[in-house]
Design an enzyme around this catalytic site. Sequence first.
Site, PDB file in Angstrom:
ATOM      1  N   GLY A  65       7.218   0.476 -96.376  1.00 14.11           N
ATOM      2  CA  GLY A  65       8.530   1.032 -96.733  1.00 14.11           C
ATOM      3  C   GLY A  65       9.225   1.609 -95.521  1.00 14.11           C
ATOM      4  N   GLY A  89       9.824   4.004 -93.284  1.00 16.43           N
ATOM      5  CA  GLY A  89       9.198   5.259 -92.892  1.00 16.43           C
ATOM      6  C   GLY A  89      10.052   6.063 -91.930  1.00 16.43           C
ATOM      7  N   ARG A  90      11.042   5.395 -91.362  1.00 21.12           N
ATOM      8  CA  ARG A  90      11.928   6.112 -90.425  1.00 21.12           C
ATOM      9  C   ARG A  90      13.328   5.508 -90.472  1.00 21.12           C
ATOM     10  NH1 ARG A  90      10.244   3.164 -84.837  1.00 21.12           N
ATOM     11  NH2 ARG A  90       9.398   1.354 -85.879  1.00 21.12           N
ATOM     12  N   LYS A 133      18.108   3.750 -88.259  1.00 22.85           N
ATOM     13  CA  LYS A 133      16.686   3.619 -87.916  1.00 22.85           C
ATOM     14  C   LYS A 133      16.327   4.735 -86.942  1.00 22.85           C
ATOM     15  CE  LYS A 133      13.401   0.156 -86.200  1.00 22.85           C
ATOM     16  NZ  LYS A 133      13.295  -1.199 -85.621  1.00 22.85           N
ATOM     17  N   GLY A 174       8.969   9.725 -88.394  1.00 21.55           N
ATOM     18  CA  GLY A 174      10.253   9.263 -88.920  1.00 21.55           C
ATOM     19  C   GLY A 174      11.327   9.094 -87.856  1.00 21.55           C
ATOM     20  N   ARG A 212      21.651  -0.180 -87.643  1.00 20.74           N
ATOM     21  CA  ARG A 212      21.347  -1.608 -87.715  1.00 20.74           C
ATOM     22  C   ARG A 212      22.130  -2.249 -88.850  1.00 20.74           C
ATOM     23  NH1 ARG A 212      15.122  -3.396 -87.687  1.00 20.74           N
ATOM     24  NH2 ARG A 212      14.986  -2.376 -89.708  1.00 20.74           N
ATOM     25  N   ARG A 252      12.335  -8.075 -97.343  1.00 23.13           N
ATOM     26  CA  ARG A 252      11.334  -8.794 -96.563  1.00 23.13           C
ATOM     27  C   ARG A 252      10.353  -9.509 -97.490  1.00 23.13           C
ATOM     28  NH1 ARG A 252      11.081  -4.500 -92.468  1.00 23.13           N
ATOM     29  NH2 ARG A 252      12.951  -3.279 -92.896  1.00 23.13           N
ATOM     30  N   ASP A 255       6.020  -7.859 -93.341  1.00 27.33           N
ATOM     31  CA  ASP A 255       7.086  -6.866 -93.541  1.00 27.33           C
ATOM     32  C   ASP A 255       8.193  -7.037 -92.506  1.00 27.33           C
ATOM     33  OD1 ASP A 255       4.789  -5.916 -91.924  1.00 27.33           O
ATOM     34  OD2 ASP A 255       6.098  -4.228 -91.473  1.00 27.33           O
ATOM     35  N   ASP A 282      13.423  -6.667 -86.479  1.00 27.31           N
ATOM     36  CA  ASP A 282      12.407  -5.809 -85.904  1.00 27.31           C
ATOM     37  C   ASP A 282      12.028  -6.219 -84.490  1.00 27.31           C
ATOM     38  OD1 ASP A 282      10.904  -3.537 -86.056  1.00 27.31           O
ATOM     39  OD2 ASP A 282      10.451  -3.920 -88.158  1.00 27.31           O
TER      40      ASP A 282
END
Length: 489
Positions: free
Chosen positions: A87, A89-90, A110, A123, A173, A180, A249, A259
């Site tokens: 998930g 997380g940050r 992000k 985070g 972003r 995903r 992910d 990513d």
Amino acid sequence: MSAVNFNNSYASLPETFYTKQNAEPAPAPQWIKANTELAQALGIDTAFLTSNAGLDMASGRTAPDGSNPLAMVYAGHQFGGWSPRLGDGRALLLGEVIGTDSIRYDIQLKGSGRTPYSRGGDGKSAIGPVIREYIVSEAMAALGVPTTRALAAVTTGETVIREIPLPGAILTRVAQSHIRVGTFQYFYSQNDKASLLALANYVIDRHYPEAQNAENPVQAMYKGIVTRQAKLIALWMKFGFIHGVMNTDNCQIAGETIDYGPCAYMDTFHPMKVFSSIDQQGRYAWGKQPHMAHWNLSRLGEALMPIWGNDDDTAVAEISAELDTFSDTFNENFYAAFAQKLGLPELTQKTASFLETTFEALQNNKIDFTLFFAHLRRSHDPIYQEKFITLFETPEAAGMWLSQWDAIKAKSGITASDSQEAMDAANPIYIARNHRVEAAIQAGVAGDYKPMDDLHNILQAPFTQQSGAGDYELAPLDTEVVQQTFCGT
Ligand code: AMP
Ligand code: MG
């Protein structure tokens, strides 16, 4: 009219999909960079984006009108190992906007603080990965590769602790969505068929509307995802790009590159080149990327079983059949791309063996992948012909390759101008070379964004030779080679 016309849809999905929450406000934000061109394409007021109110949005200080911040849940296979709950997380999805191209885009922060999915993490993002993602994702877009984009980058005024204390930063972003393979896997592993179905319907509606009228919409959606991934990986390989963390992910359902962690364009060609220091097995090497994408897509197929709408045996057979199309689509696109790079009309079975010869020559002579093709496209100019020949260990080796190339071209019947046009469009002169990105990061850590800006500007026109930019073409000196790119993002 508000500055950002949010038009949110993910926030209306069931609560199993996310946790709603606000960003942790950055104490003293400052601009690194704002992307006004992208803002325009998204219908976002550029005066707003570059104002203090825009800075407040990009740093999580204020949630703008119409936004509905949430952290998305997903799972994933990371380096082959299963993580049942990852998930955001940050990261936080602020909301969505409809671009001037009528496509719906996510606006995500992000590095905006902890969420229920942070596990042990803080985070936050350090400035380095934010600068890397900004430069490399925008460079990918300029190369014509589907990718998430960078709308803004800011420092937070906080220090984050990685191997050393570093300035904290946040990237804004933009993506066609942040769904995903791991999002499907999450609901599959939870045995939550209702959410799985809701997710598939949402994805079909948003990304694969043509699947709606198919006999089996889930199958048609899967077909579309397989096709987009196969095309994407072929494009990565065309430009020597190594993603570095092709975990499920990080495999996006809309088919965009997502990513930018330990990623890089390879300098010296080697099919087993990796960039992640934690990828000891070479799992995500340049030449293994099709294999890994295929593996990720088979995990997706598995996750779709409960909603495939057929008995298990039929579903397995149909999923395998769709998955089998990956190789053909990939090969078709990969060979078309390399034919173009070599200035050939198409790579037939016979000329495909010439591509093998080319890869062997690149590997045996330890040649820089981008320079090889960039010099080749300019080899009508004696200066570049000389540079091209110098890439090889001996002039004889170069001569041998060049005579084979000439023979293949002559046999193909392609005209000189068509050949030139193909090479000019397929062979960038400038890529986001790792040593340049690292230099931009080092300067950025010290508060100097000029190297980042200069590099970014050149990468906006990667196929066009730019005066005064000669140094940006160059491969790293031995002392400049970045040995490891850490995953420590
Ligand atoms: P990534 O390596 O960026 O694909 O992230 C993998 C997972 O780790 C995702 O669930 C991220 O949200 C989470 N993650 C990565 N870095 C952090 C961090 N600093 N704090 C919290 N979660 C993180
Ligand atoms: Mg990720």
